[in-house]
Design a protein around this motif. Sequence first.
Motif, PDB file in Angstrom:
ATOM      1  N   PRO A   6       0.810  -1.221   0.000  1.00  0.00           N
ATOM      2  CA  PRO A   6       0.000   0.000   0.000  1.00  0.00           C
ATOM      3  C   PRO A   6       0.842   1.270   0.000  1.00  0.00           C
ATOM      4  CG  PRO A   6      -0.938  -1.602   1.498  1.00  0.00           C
ATOM      5  CD  PRO A   6       0.386  -2.164   1.049  1.00  0.00           C
ATOM      6  N   ALA A   7       1.972   1.256   0.724  1.00  0.00           N
ATOM      7  CA  ALA A   7       2.838   2.440   0.779  1.00  0.00           C
ATOM      8  C   ALA A   7       3.447   2.746  -0.588  1.00  0.00           C
ATOM      9  CB  ALA A   7       3.943   2.228   1.814  1.00  0.00           C
ATOM     10  N   ASP A   8       3.918   1.708  -1.294  1.00  0.00           N
ATOM     11  CA  ASP A   8       4.497   1.913  -2.618  1.00  0.00           C
ATOM     12  C   ASP A   8       3.431   2.354  -3.623  1.00  0.00           C
ATOM     13  OD1 ASP A   8       7.055   1.328  -1.835  1.00  0.00           O
ATOM     14  OD2 ASP A   8       6.999  -0.761  -2.495  1.00  0.00           O
ATOM     15  N   LEU A   9       2.250   1.782  -3.516  1.00  0.00           N
ATOM     16  CA  LEU A   9       1.162   2.198  -4.400  1.00  0.00           C
ATOM     17  C   LEU A   9       0.843   3.680  -4.212  1.00  0.00           C
ATOM     18  CD1 LEU A   9      -1.248  -0.860  -4.066  1.00  0.00           C
ATOM     19  CD2 LEU A   9      -0.112  -0.120  -6.159  1.00  0.00           C
ATOM     20  N   PHE A  14      -0.746   6.081  -6.943  1.00  0.00           N
ATOM     21  CA  PHE A  14      -1.936   6.883  -6.662  1.00  0.00           C
ATOM     22  C   PHE A  14      -1.650   8.379  -6.647  1.00  0.00           C
ATOM     23  CE2 PHE A  14      -3.292   3.009  -3.960  1.00  0.00           C
ATOM     24  CZ  PHE A  14      -3.644   2.317  -5.108  1.00  0.00           C
ATOM     25  N   SER A  15      -0.391   8.771  -6.395  1.00  0.00           N
ATOM     26  CA  SER A  15      -0.042  10.191  -6.380  1.00  0.00           C
ATOM     27  C   SER A  15       0.379  10.705  -7.755  1.00  0.00           C
ATOM     28  CB  SER A  15       1.098  10.430  -5.376  1.00  0.00           C
ATOM     29  OG  SER A  15       2.273   9.729  -5.778  1.00  0.00           O
ATOM     30  N   ARG A  16       0.365   9.834  -8.755  1.00  0.00           N
ATOM     31  CA  ARG A  16       0.829  10.210 -10.092  1.00  0.00           C
ATOM     32  C   ARG A  16      -0.220   9.827 -11.125  1.00  0.00           C
ATOM     33  NH1 ARG A  16       7.206   8.193  -9.468  1.00  0.00           N
ATOM     34  NH2 ARG A  16       7.723   9.680  -7.806  1.00  0.00           N
ATOM     35  N   THR A  17      -1.314  10.563 -11.130  1.00  0.00           N
ATOM     36  CA  THR A  17      -2.455  10.207 -11.980  1.00  0.00           C
ATOM     37  C   THR A  17      -2.756  11.260 -13.042  1.00  0.00           C
ATOM     38  OG1 THR A  17      -3.930  11.117 -10.283  1.00  0.00           O
ATOM     39  CG2 THR A  17      -3.514   8.755 -10.215  1.00  0.00           C
ATOM     40  N   GLY A  18      -1.776  12.077 -13.370  1.00  0.00           N
ATOM     41  CA  GLY A  18      -1.976  13.022 -14.458  1.00  0.00           C
ATOM     42  C   GLY A  18      -2.910  14.162 -14.096  1.00  0.00           C
TER      43      GLY A  18
END
Length: 325
Positions: A6-9, A14-18
């Motif tokens: 979850p931390a890597d996701l 999840f923080s890089r969604t355009g």
Amino acid sequence: MSKLSPADLEQYIFSRTGAANDDLLVGAGYGEDAAAIAADGSTLVVSTDPISLAAERIGTLGVAIASNDVAACGGIPEWLVSTIFLPDEDEGHLDTVTGQLDAEARRLGITIVSGHTETLAALDRPLLSLTCMGPTDRYVPTSGANPGDVVLLTKWAGIEGSAVLATDFRDTLLDAGVESATVDRAAAFFDDVSVLPESAVLAPVATAMHDPTEGGVLNGLVELACASDVSIELDSEAVPIRDETRRLCAAMGVDPLRILGSGAMLATVPAGKSERVVSSLESEGLDATVIASVSAADDPAAIGVHTDGRQYRDSVRDDMYDLWE
């Protein structure tokens, strides 16, 4: 092979969604099966999934798995985009995979609308990546479980895993002493991998739904608990497991609760409605069992799945991965 933590996701996915878009109702999140997009007064459910390990029925499973993610959010799967990577230019491989895709999509009423196909010499087996889309009037997230709910499991644990074991590892199972009739019955579990029938019953009443795939029922429950910030108390003895699944798993040294679980649906419903929901499923010929209860996690450290004296809050690695390594 394993899922990201979850931390890597959160850090890398999840923080890089355009670019932001107001039509995105539900985006990428831990445990969520699909996104929800506002579209002309309705909601479009979109999901994508790869598959590479089930060599014998990869096309059949690919369609089922991709459409299951849409159905697990209350959507009606209608359109499919198919990307196919093959290890060589053998027309037999291409014929088999595309034939399976076509047959399963027709069976489920899904139209393959686009895609891409090529060969990659680095592969030793076919690899598919499928995107499925469909509308819904009520999007049901993985993150909707509430304290006081109970968790239902439809059908039984290890449906997909049993079928894959029976086909990809048939000779190994026979050598281990498993009867051929048992292996044949487990191979027929491919017919039970779709969750579209139970989704139609559960979507109007469930607070959360989730499709247990990699890591099986146990990992599916972990994802549901962590997405909803709740504690789930699992009664492992209550989880229905077919005799064929038990026999195959024992022969291969894997846990039925930790193998590929497509074909079952996890759903949370208010405890007071559980009997009616189970009855509704049974009237459609679908088995359903209460396997767990949901409670508040007053301490964040309590978030996760509690069973047999242990707590699980990180992704559970699928026991079957080691069989291909």
